[in-house]
Design a protein around this motif. Structure first.
Motif, PDB file in Angstrom:
ATOM      1  N   VAL A  77     -10.880  24.055  -2.511  1.00  0.00           N
ATOM      2  CA  VAL A  77     -10.025  24.491  -3.605  1.00  0.00           C
ATOM      3  C   VAL A  77     -10.391  25.955  -3.810  1.00  0.00           C
ATOM      4  O   VAL A  77     -11.475  26.257  -4.305  1.00  0.00           O
ATOM      5  N   ARG A  81      -5.672  30.320  -6.726  1.00  0.00           N
ATOM      6  CA  ARG A  81      -4.679  29.310  -6.335  1.00  0.00           C
ATOM      7  C   ARG A  81      -3.355  29.920  -5.890  1.00  0.00           C
ATOM      8  O   ARG A  81      -2.649  29.324  -5.099  1.00  0.00           O
ATOM      9  N   GLY A  85      -4.056  29.151  -2.358  1.00  0.00           N
ATOM     10  CA  GLY A  85      -3.880  27.710  -2.535  1.00  0.00           C
ATOM     11  C   GLY A  85      -2.450  27.229  -2.480  1.00  0.00           C
ATOM     12  O   GLY A  85      -2.191  26.081  -2.120  1.00  0.00           O
ATOM     13  N   GLN A 149      -3.286  24.656 -10.511  1.00  0.00           N
ATOM     14  CA  GLN A 149      -4.621  24.245 -10.080  1.00  0.00           C
ATOM     15  C   GLN A 149      -4.658  22.745  -9.807  1.00  0.00           C
ATOM     16  O   GLN A 149      -5.284  22.294  -8.846  1.00  0.00           O
ATOM     17  N   VAL A 152      -3.147  22.054  -6.336  1.00  0.00           N
ATOM     18  CA  VAL A 152      -4.092  22.380  -5.256  1.00  0.00           C
ATOM     19  C   VAL A 152      -5.185  21.314  -5.189  1.00  0.00           C
ATOM     20  O   VAL A 152      -5.504  20.794  -4.112  1.00  0.00           O
ATOM     21  N   LEU A 153      -5.755  20.971  -6.318  1.00  0.00           N
ATOM     22  CA  LEU A 153      -6.804  19.969  -6.365  1.00  0.00           C
ATOM     23  C   LEU A 153      -6.292  18.612  -5.869  1.00  0.00           C
ATOM     24  O   LEU A 153      -6.970  17.924  -5.102  1.00  0.00           O
ATOM     25  N   VAL A 166     -15.309  23.828  -4.126  1.00  0.00           N
ATOM     26  CA  VAL A 166     -14.416  24.229  -5.213  1.00  0.00           C
ATOM     27  C   VAL A 166     -14.903  25.568  -5.750  1.00  0.00           C
ATOM     28  O   VAL A 166     -15.989  25.646  -6.323  1.00  0.00           O
TER      29      VAL A 166
END
Length: 176
Positions: A77, A81, A85, A149, A152-153, A166
């Motif tokens: 991660v 982002r 990301g 976020q 992406v996570l 991360v």
């Protein structure tokens, strides 16, 4: 699970050695510019002219290749982002497929994607992480920082990585 041996990036990292066992959580902290970004680059396969060795589960990995690291079980991660990301001009569904488009259930014969599988995966991740979006096709660039976020996570966690890296995990997230 993760071992770095003498990892260097010219002018950024010098002979870093680190060993992380299964189930361990390691935090790297420091003033901005003290090597955290270079370490992130090494573990994502984006470092310029890296040297040293990275092993995942005792197998050495090509640290000059993002795909090699991902295929070895590293999920990352990134700290930013929007630049690393997500592709802001693509939908959430497509962003969630970018690192699994070559494998089932998303991939079909001759390199084609199953749009139904892509949509179903997106709907599942959006619901699980409470991403606020009108549909899976909502452009990633229209999401708030926290919801971006989460996308992406969600993508990384859905890949069930053996090692999870991360960077800046709480950047842009509200307390809730």
């Amino acid at each position: 699970m993760l071992e770095l041996v003498g990892v260097s990036v010219p002018g950024k990292l010098d002979e870093v050695t680190l060993r992380v066992g299964a189930g361990q959580l390691v935090a790297v902290a420091g003033v901005e510019g003290n090597g955290q970004s270079a370490l992130e680059d090494v573990l994502s396969g984006l470092a310029t002219d890296p040297s040293g060795a990275v092993r995942i589960a005792d197998k050495e990995v090509d640290i000059s290749s993002p795909r090699s690291l991902r295929d070895a079980g590293v999920g990352i991660v990134p700290s930013d982002r929007y630049t690393r990301g997500l592709v802001k001009s693509l939908g959430i569904d497509t962003n969630l497929a970018v690192d699994s488009y070559t494998t089932a259930p998303l991939a079909r014969r001759w390199g084609r994607l199953s749009r139904n599988a892509v949509r179903d995966r997106a709907e599942r991740i959006i619901a699980a992480l409470s991403v606020k979006a009108s549909s899976p096709r909502t452009l990633a660039g229209t999401l708030s920082g926290g919801h971006a976020q989460r996308v992406v996570l969600g993508r990384v966690l859905d890949g069930a990585p053996d090692v999870l890296v991360v960077a800046q995990p709480t950047r842009g997230l509200d307390v809730g």
